[in-house]
Design a protein around this motif. Structure first.
Motif, short mmCIF file in Angstrom:
data_model
loop_
_atom_site.label_atom_id
_atom_site.label_comp_id
_atom_site.label_asym_id
_atom_site.label_seq_id
_atom_site.Cartn_x
_atom_site.Cartn_y
_atom_site.Cartn_z
N THR A 24 -152.23 -135.76 -59.42
CA THR A 24 -151.44 -135.19 -60.51
C THR A 24 -150.91 -133.81 -60.14
O THR A 24 -149.73 -133.51 -60.33
N TYR A 25 -151.77 -132.97 -59.59
CA TYR A 25 -151.36 -131.61 -59.22
C TYR A 25 -150.24 -131.64 -58.18
O TYR A 25 -149.21 -131.00 -58.33
N ILE A 26 -150.45 -132.41 -57.13
CA ILE A 26 -149.46 -132.45 -56.04
C ILE A 26 -148.15 -133.07 -56.52
O ILE A 26 -147.07 -132.55 -56.22
N ALA A 27 -148.22 -134.14 -57.30
CA ALA A 27 -147.00 -134.78 -57.81
C ALA A 27 -146.23 -133.83 -58.72
O ALA A 27 -145.00 -133.70 -58.60
N LEU A 28 -146.92 -133.13 -59.61
CA LEU A 28 -146.23 -132.19 -60.50
C LEU A 28 -145.67 -130.99 -59.73
O LEU A 28 -144.58 -130.49 -60.05
N LEU A 29 -146.38 -130.53 -58.71
CA LEU A 29 -145.87 -129.43 -57.89
C LEU A 29 -144.56 -129.83 -57.22
O LEU A 29 -143.58 -129.09 -57.25
N VAL A 30 -144.53 -131.02 -56.65
CA VAL A 30 -143.30 -131.51 -56.01
C VAL A 30 -142.17 -131.64 -57.04
O VAL A 30 -141.04 -131.20 -56.80
N VAL A 48 -147.26 -121.86 -64.08
CA VAL A 48 -147.04 -122.76 -65.21
C VAL A 48 -147.85 -124.04 -65.01
O VAL A 48 -148.54 -124.51 -65.92
N LEU A 49 -147.75 -124.58 -63.81
CA LEU A 49 -148.46 -125.81 -63.50
C LEU A 49 -149.96 -125.64 -63.68
O LEU A 49 -150.63 -126.48 -64.29
N LEU A 50 -150.48 -124.56 -63.19
CA LEU A 50 -151.92 -124.31 -63.29
C LEU A 50 -152.36 -124.20 -64.74
O LEU A 50 -153.34 -124.83 -65.15
N VAL A 51 -151.63 -123.45 -65.54
CA VAL A 51 -152.01 -123.27 -66.94
C VAL A 51 -151.97 -124.60 -67.69
O VAL A 51 -152.91 -124.95 -68.41
N VAL A 52 -150.90 -125.37 -67.50
CA VAL A 52 -150.77 -126.64 -68.20
C VAL A 52 -151.86 -127.62 -67.79
O VAL A 52 -152.50 -128.25 -68.63
N LEU A 53 -152.09 -127.75 -66.50
CA LEU A 53 -153.07 -128.72 -66.03
C LEU A 53 -154.50 -128.32 -66.38
O LEU A 53 -155.31 -129.17 -66.76
N VAL A 54 -154.81 -127.06 -66.26
CA VAL A 54 -156.16 -126.63 -66.62
C VAL A 54 -156.40 -126.83 -68.11
O VAL A 54 -157.46 -127.31 -68.52
N ALA A 55 -155.41 -126.52 -68.92
CA ALA A 55 -155.56 -126.73 -70.37
C ALA A 55 -155.77 -128.21 -70.68
O ALA A 55 -156.66 -128.57 -71.46
N GLN A 56 -154.97 -129.05 -70.05
CA GLN A 56 -155.12 -130.49 -70.29
C GLN A 56 -156.46 -131.01 -69.75
O GLN A 56 -157.13 -131.81 -70.39
N ASP A 71 -167.03 -134.15 -66.84
CA ASP A 71 -165.77 -134.74 -66.35
C ASP A 71 -164.67 -133.68 -66.34
O ASP A 71 -163.94 -133.52 -65.37
N GLY A 72 -164.55 -132.97 -67.44
CA GLY A 72 -163.53 -131.92 -67.54
C GLY A 72 -163.74 -130.81 -66.52
O GLY A 72 -162.81 -130.32 -65.92
N ALA A 73 -165.01 -130.44 -66.31
CA ALA A 73 -165.32 -129.38 -65.35
C ALA A 73 -164.96 -129.80 -63.92
O ALA A 73 -164.40 -129.01 -63.16
N VAL A 74 -165.26 -131.05 -63.57
CA VAL A 74 -164.90 -131.54 -62.24
C VAL A 74 -163.38 -131.52 -62.06
O VAL A 74 -162.86 -131.10 -61.01
N LEU A 75 -162.66 -131.94 -63.08
CA LEU A 75 -161.20 -131.95 -63.01
C LEU A 75 -160.63 -130.54 -62.90
O LEU A 75 -159.75 -130.28 -62.09
N VAL A 76 -161.16 -129.61 -63.69
CA VAL A 76 -160.70 -128.22 -63.61
C VAL A 76 -160.99 -127.65 -62.23
O VAL A 76 -160.13 -126.98 -61.63
N LEU A 77 -162.14 -127.91 -61.69
CA LEU A 77 -162.48 -127.43 -60.34
C LEU A 77 -161.53 -128.01 -59.29
O LEU A 77 -161.11 -127.31 -58.37
N THR A 78 -161.17 -129.27 -59.44
CA THR A 78 -160.23 -129.90 -58.51
C THR A 78 -158.87 -129.21 -58.57
O THR A 78 -158.27 -128.88 -57.54
N ILE A 79 -158.39 -128.95 -59.77
CA ILE A 79 -157.08 -128.30 -59.93
C ILE A 79 -157.12 -126.87 -59.39
O ILE A 79 -156.19 -126.44 -58.69
N LEU A 80 -158.18 -126.14 -59.68
CA LEU A 80 -158.30 -124.78 -59.15
C LEU A 80 -158.38 -124.80 -57.63
O LEU A 80 -157.80 -123.94 -56.96
N PHE A 81 -159.10 -125.78 -57.08
CA PHE A 81 -159.18 -125.93 -55.62
C PHE A 81 -157.79 -126.07 -55.02
O PHE A 81 -157.45 -125.36 -54.07
N TRP A 82 -156.97 -126.97 -55.56
CA TRP A 82 -155.63 -127.19 -55.00
C TRP A 82 -154.74 -125.96 -55.18
O TRP A 82 -153.95 -125.63 -54.31
N SER A 83 -154.90 -125.25 -56.28
CA SER A 83 -154.12 -124.03 -56.49
C SER A 83 -154.44 -123.01 -55.41
O SER A 83 -153.54 -122.40 -54.81
#
Length: 174
Positions: A24-30, A48-56, A71-83
């Motif tokens: 999701t992160y990579i697709a939205l970044l592209v 913008v991408l980071l704020v939206v994805l972390v909130a979601q 589940d939410g924490a793992v997803l937030v960590l994944t998004i922060l990792f890619w950022s």
């Protein structure tokens, strides 16, 4: 106590969460890079991408349905990792960074509008004129260079090298 365990137990395999978050992160970044810079407003695209994805992603843990806080924490960590990874790659390898992060695009050179950039950013002459007026410039001929910056704002270098006005702040004293 069984209720507390269900709040923190993973309801989805962690690898699936990481793969979904990464994709999701990579697709939205592209997609955001393809859309253009002016859509970003006052923030950078990755901001913008980071704020939206972390909130979601964080919202997933707040829902009591089939998702847990973990589940939410793992997803937030994944998004922060890619950022952090994309920021580090952009910093370490500037050539690659130009693909990941947008660069300023010259809108005006020597008083002339660059039609190619206007088309790419889907900007009309009237929109550029409005932005110039916000900086106290009436005619593009007064501008040596103007750029659409990565955050979507326009910066201006006047021919007389005087300081252009900044966008007017609202009068809050009324």
């Amino acid at each position: 106590m069984p209720v507390l365990n269900s709040i923190f137990d993973l309801s989805v395999p962690p690898l699936e969460i990481v793969l979904r978050g990464s994709a999701t992160y990579i697709a939205l970044l592209v997609m955001m890079r393809v859309v253009g810079q002016r859509e970003a407003g006052g923030l950078g695209i990755t901001d913008v991408l980071l704020v939206v994805l972390v909130a979601q992603a964080a919202a997933v843990g707040l829902h009591g349905n089939a998702s847990s806080v973990t589940d939410g924490a793992v997803l937030v960590l994944t998004i922060l990792f890619w950022s952090v990874v994309f920021d580090a790659v952009s910093y370490r390898w500037p050539r690659l960074g130009r693909l990941i992060k947008p660069q300023p695009r010259p809108l005006i050179r020597g008083g002339e509008l660059d039609q190619r950039v206007l088309r790419r950013e889907l900007m009309s002459r009237e929109e550029v004129s409005a932005q110039l007026r916000l900086h106290g410039v009436e005619d593009p001929a007064e501008v040596e260079r103007a750029f659409i910056e990565p955050n979507g704002l326009i910066s201006i270098v006047r021919r007389d090298h005087g300081e252009p006005d900044g966008p007017a702040a609202p009068d809050l004293t009324r």
